[in-house]
Design an enzyme around this catalytic site. Structure first.
Site, PDB file in Angstrom:
ATOM      1  CE  LYS A  22      -1.673   1.591   4.091  1.00  0.00           C
ATOM      2  NZ  LYS A  22      -1.390   3.015   4.341  1.00  0.00           N
ATOM      3  CG  ASN A  23       2.645   2.528   3.563  1.00  0.00           C
ATOM      4  OD1 ASN A  23       1.457   2.800   3.450  1.00  0.00           O
ATOM      5  ND2 ASN A  23       3.236   2.330   4.740  1.00  0.00           N
ATOM      6  CB  CYS A 116      -3.825   6.194  11.301  1.00  0.00           C
ATOM      7  SG  CYS A 116      -4.391   4.636  10.672  1.00  0.00           S
ATOM      8  NE  ARG A 121       0.649   9.953  10.500  1.00  0.00           N
ATOM      9  CZ  ARG A 121       0.335   8.873   9.806  1.00  0.00           C
ATOM     10  NH1 ARG A 121      -0.844   8.356   9.908  1.00  0.00           N
ATOM     11  NH2 ARG A 121       1.206   8.329   9.003  1.00  0.00           N
ATOM     12  CB  ILE A 123       2.207  18.487   6.503  1.00  0.00           C
ATOM     13  CG1 ILE A 123       1.299  19.709   6.723  1.00  0.00           C
ATOM     14  CG2 ILE A 123       1.388  17.205   6.461  1.00  0.00           C
ATOM     15  CD1 ILE A 123       0.401  20.022   5.533  1.00  0.00           C
ATOM     16  CG  ASP A 124       6.922  20.324  10.591  1.00  0.00           C
ATOM     17  OD1 ASP A 124       6.288  19.245  10.585  1.00  0.00           O
ATOM     18  OD2 ASP A 124       8.006  20.459  11.179  1.00  0.00           O
ATOM     19  CG  LEU A 125       9.722  17.597   8.505  1.00  0.00           C
ATOM     20  CD1 LEU A 125      10.082  16.144   8.792  1.00  0.00           C
ATOM     21  CD2 LEU A 125      10.936  18.487   8.797  1.00  0.00           C
ATOM     22  CG  ASP A 305       3.465   1.135   9.565  1.00  0.00           C
ATOM     23  OD1 ASP A 305       3.121   2.043  10.331  1.00  0.00           O
ATOM     24  OD2 ASP A 305       3.520   1.284   8.323  1.00  0.00           O
ATOM     25  NE  ARG A 397      -6.454   4.387   6.063  1.00  0.00           N
ATOM     26  CZ  ARG A 397      -5.374   4.583   6.826  1.00  0.00           C
ATOM     27  NH1 ARG A 397      -5.456   4.431   8.120  1.00  0.00           N
ATOM     28  NH2 ARG A 397      -4.236   4.955   6.300  1.00  0.00           N
TER      29      ARG A 397
END
Ligand code: UD1
Length: 430
Positions: A22-23, A116, A121, A123-125, A305, A397
């Site tokens: 998936k990833n 999730c 989590r 998103i600054d980067l 994970d 998912r």
């Protein structure tokens, strides 16, 4: 909302074929938007996250067909740059479209992503890297309006943490940017390399080495076919199912090297591991041994994970195990549910201390997130009695045909859709 009922205590034996990752599939499908042509992506698993990604591609104007396990994306006539908020909120990895859409149009309008609930989590980067390409970002009410007049310019980015998503976004933005981009302290996950391999097949110039990635921008990318790598997390999930039920399971169509940080932990717990060509066979001991310490790390370390699944293994191991979660700050939400099943776990901050019990007991539990749902199902497989795992949409998912594969290995699990559950309740009450 669907739930899964598990009649525990059955030993799992046999073979299972591993699904595609998936990833890997998600960023590769997003990358198709960068390519003015037709791409065929094979080995894509049937998952709700893949459907969500296809919906985003279609909203941007791509023609997409998902047949068997192949997604065909034709982006020739696509021109969209705005992703509707409801589609962005469906999953966290929708942020991966930022680099692809900016790379193609020099403009992207997106909202902050969903996914999730395993931590902040941020998103600054991603955002600070896009700014380095010359992108100007205005944020209002959770909507990011990103513009880059004159096209993206290659840059040097040093990540403060080797974020998988940020590394992938930078690769996507850099693939057709002007000049060369370097990423230091880049993520080294196999899924990042798979994205680079796909883009290189499309004509990109991406070179990955230990910790650094160099991308020389090209004018245009052409369509290509690519087969997504096997899902190392799903592979380890089936091995955990074998380990916890005292079974013997072979997982096929996998890349054993992708599990280098995980297989020694199975061995430490007393499992016998045999590596064959593109296969791993695990034979479980009568009782698992405790794990000294698991500490989640970026690849090639032990993956976050799999932390929830190994917490389940530790619950029934002989002795006390220590588990440290270093990647996400809220990734112990499966713990209270495991405690309902009789587990003995104490958490403090990022550390869980698990004292193994001889056996868990079936209970009614709620999936907290994708990997947490699997941890509870695996716990149910080994437990005495019946376990019901609710909120199964988390599982859907990331895992294709999970209950069928478990039943083929000898488990007794079945899914109940909400309507069925209501009907049977009404019948019982009438
Ligand atoms: C990806 C995987 C996910 C896996 C994770 C870590 C996909 C679709 N998902 O998620 O299954 O658990 O890698 O292996 O591939 N961070 C920041 N700022 C950012 C970005 C990340 O602080 O801008 C932090 C996160 O909060 C987290 C850590 O970095 O604490 C790791 O996140 P990251 O590697 O980005 O994970 P994802 O790409 O979201």
């Amino acid at each position: 909302m669907a739930s899964l009922t598990i009649n525990g205590g059955r030993i799992l034996n046999g073979e299972v074929i591993c699904q595609g990752s998936k990833n890997s599939a998600l960023p590769i499908l997003a990358a198709c938007y960068l390519i003015k042509g037709k791409c065929e992506i094979h080995n894509c698993p049937r998952l709700s996250d893949i459907d969500a990604t296809i919906n985003i591609l279609r909203s941007l104007g791509c023609d997409v067909v998902f047949l068997n396990n192949t997604v065909t994306v034709d982006s020739t006539k696509a021109f969209g740059y705005e992703i509707p908020e409801e589609l962005m909120h469906e999953m966290r990895s929708s942020i991966i479209f930022l680099g692809a859409v900016l790379g193609r149009n020099g403009r992207a309008v997106i909202s902050t992503p969903g996914g999730c609930e395993i931590g902040l989590r941020p998103i600054d980067l991603h955002i600070s890297a896009m700014k380095k390409f010359g992108v100007i970002i205005n944020e209002e009410h959770g909507v990011l309006d990103c513009k880059c007049e004159g096209g993206l310019k290659g840059t040097a980015v040093t990540l403060s943490f080797p974020s998988v998503g940020a590394t992938e976004n930078i690769i996507l933005a850099a693939a057709t940017a002007e000049g060369t981009t370097t990423i230091l302290n880049a993520a080294r996950e196999p899924e990042v390399t798979d994205l680079a391999d796909f883009l290189n097949a499309c004509g990109a110039k991406i070179h990955c080495s230990a910790g650094a990635i160099t991308i020389t921008g090209v004018k245009e990318l052409r369509g290509a076919s690519h087969s997504v790598i096997p899902d190392r997390i799903v592979c380890a999930t089936y091995l955990c199912a074998a380990a916890v039920t005292r079974g013997e399971v072979t997982v096929k169509d996998i890349v054993p090297a992708h599990l280098g940080g995980v297989l020694p932990v199975f061995e430490e717990m007393g499992c016998d591991i045999k590596l064959l060509h593109r296969q791993i066979k695990l034979t479980a001991p009568v009782r698992l041994k405790r794990i000294d310490k698991i500490s989640t790390q970026p690849y090639p370390g032990f993956p976050t994970d799999l932390q929830a699944l190994f917490t389940t293994l530790a619950c029934v191991a002989n002795g006390t195990s220590v588990i440290v979660e270093n990647i996400f700050e809220c990734r112990f939400k499966h713990v209270p549910e495991l405690i309902k099943m009789g587990a003995c776990i104490k958490t403090e901050g990022r550390v869980a201390v698990v004292e193994g019990v001889p056996r868990l007991c079936g209970a009614n539990v709620n999936s907290p997130d994708l990997r947490g749902s699997c941890a509870l199902i695996i716990a149910g497989l080994s437990a005495k009695g019946t376990t019901t795992v609710n909120k199964l949409y988390h599982l859907d998912r990331g895992y294709a045909e999970f209950e069928k594969n478990l039943n083929d290995l000898g488990a007794d699990v079945y899914r109940t859709e909400e309507d069925d559950a209501k009907k049977s309740e009404q019948q019982t009450n009438s």
